[in-house]
Enzyme design. Structure first.
Site, PDB file in Angstrom:
ATOM      1  N   GLU A 187      42.891  48.211  93.360  1.00 58.12           N
ATOM      2  CA  GLU A 187      42.403  48.674  92.058  1.00 58.12           C
ATOM      3  C   GLU A 187      42.969  47.855  90.913  1.00 58.12           C
ATOM      4  O   GLU A 187      42.339  47.735  89.867  1.00 58.12           O
ATOM      5  CB  GLU A 187      42.766  50.153  91.875  1.00 58.12           C
ATOM      6  CG  GLU A 187      42.125  50.827  90.669  1.00 58.12           C
ATOM      7  CD  GLU A 187      42.949  50.723  89.387  1.00 58.12           C
ATOM      8  OE1 GLU A 187      42.408  51.073  88.314  1.00 58.12           O
ATOM      9  OE2 GLU A 187      44.132  50.293  89.450  1.00 58.12           O
ATOM     10  N   ASP A 229      47.497  50.708  95.677  1.00 54.17           N
ATOM     11  CA  ASP A 229      48.154  49.453  95.300  1.00 54.17           C
ATOM     12  C   ASP A 229      48.900  49.581  93.983  1.00 54.17           C
ATOM     13  O   ASP A 229      48.692  50.509  93.196  1.00 54.17           O
ATOM     14  CB  ASP A 229      47.146  48.309  95.230  1.00 54.17           C
ATOM     15  CG  ASP A 229      46.070  48.528  94.173  1.00 54.17           C
ATOM     16  OD1 ASP A 229      45.598  49.672  94.034  1.00 54.17           O
ATOM     17  OD2 ASP A 229      45.698  47.548  93.491  1.00 54.17           O
TER      18      ASP A 229
END
Length: 367
Positions: A131, A72
């Protein structure tokens, strides 16, 4: 998009950058990574868990190295798709959201999975989601809770941007809320009240005069920091406030436990009439560079002209591995100071260097 894992990892990085993958929206990139691993690698057990993609070998080799990276990014700032350009010194750069944090590291790991035919260790690859947002959503944390056997190994390498240096361990972090109480009154008759905001002065004074501890662990120097990150209080423009608070953030060296760090912060403000509540926290990670697998990686970095070894400032997911007794380091292309910036960019030469170092490590040093 179809990813070519055997392509130059620079081109693979560019392809990953061009797949938008803001936190909570990693489905497309997870699909592409899963399809590429299934179609272009051999000898891997591959599992999809939400938007986390896991792969590992079972060769019966004497050690296991984990390569982990998050898929991400922070929200896109008109910087996808990416593009190539030259820096002021003529160095070739790849610009784009996630180019530093951390699609270049992911690209290196994917490329090695497809092109290292005879590693000297078994490999585990973890490409995880979420994350960049609250820890409760972190895909690696979910794997830790639900599939913990995937986190077993002799060394974990997180592809976090480190400029080609080994950034060992990480700092711990905690936040605490300090509250004070007063007595509400009309500001025209302020002497009838007790201004809670004014009572914040001794708290702020202790923060102003705080002297951060510095400690060396495994040759890595860590410096702590205690900072006010939010101040709040007030009722209305004509009211003496009866409550106020300061939120502080403590970044601490990994030789302290979370509880020890919390007690240290309490002691900094001892003797003041305040409320104290730790609102969140995560332990740090010791460097673990004395472990054989980690020492061999350090040797490889030095032998191939990498940046060397230094402490990691900030918290990363290496902490999850360290808590399980597994040495873990951050090692990836890109300047961490450029992460999340609109002009986020990575020198393409660093992608090549990190890939070359890790290829040498996995084929000759990791045992």
């Amino acid at each position: 998009m179809t990813l070519d894992l055997r392509a130059d990892p620079i081109a693979l990085t560019a392809a990953l950058v061009d797949i938008p993958s803001v936190s909570r929206d990693e489905g497309a990139i997870a699909d592409a990574v899963e399809a590429a691993l299934r179609g272009q690698t051999t000898g891997f057990e591959i599992v999809r868990h939400g938007n986390t993609v896991l792969a590992r070998t079972h060769r019966g080799l004497p050690s296991r190295v984990i390569l982990a990276g998050h898929l991400d990014t922070v929200p896109i700032a008109d910087n996808v798709p990416g593009h190539f350009d030259r820096g002021l010194d003529g160095e070739r750069m790849l610009y784009g959201c996630g180019s530093v944090d951390m699609k270049s590291g992911d690209a290196v790991f994917l490329h090695l999975a497809a092109t290292v035919a005879d590693p000297v260790c078994d490999l585990t690859l973890i490409f995880y989601d979420c994350e960049e947002i609250a820890a409760e959503f972190n895909g690696l944390g979910r794997i830790e809770r639900e599939l913990p056997q995937w986190l077993e190994g002799d060394l974990a390498i997180l592809g976090e941007p480190s400029g080609g240096w080994i950034e060992a361990g990480c700092q711990g972090t905690l936040r605490a809320r300090l509250t004070v109480s007063g007595t509400r009154a009309h500001t025209a008759r302020a002497w009838l009240g007790d201004n809670a905001i004014h009572q914040l002065a001794p708290i702020l004074d202790r923060l102003r005069t705080y002297r951060a501890r510095e400690v060396e662990i495994d040759g890595c120097g860590y410096r702590e920091g205690l900072s006010a990150v939010r101040v709040s209080g007030g009722v209305a423009g004509n009211v003496v406030p009866d409550a106020a608070e300061v939120v502080v953030n403590f970044r601490f060296a990994p030789d302290r436990s979370l509880d020890e760090a919390t007690e240290h912060v309490r002691q900094v403000f001892s003797g003041l009439d305040i409320g104290f509540e730790r609102t969140d926290g995560a332990p740090g990670a010791l460097p673990g560079l004395s472990a054989p697998a980690a020492k061999n990686l350090v040797e490889m970095v030095h032998a191939h002209g990498g940046g060397g070894v230094r402490a990691k400032y900030g918290w990363t997911d290496v902490s999850r591995f360290a808590a399980r007794g597994i040495p873990a380091v951050n090692f990836g292309p890109g300047d961490p100071n450029l992460a999340h910036k609109v002009d986020e960019h990575v020198p393409t030469a660093q992608i090549t260097t990190v890939a070359d170092i890790l290829r040498g490590y996995l084929t000759g040093y990791a045992g």
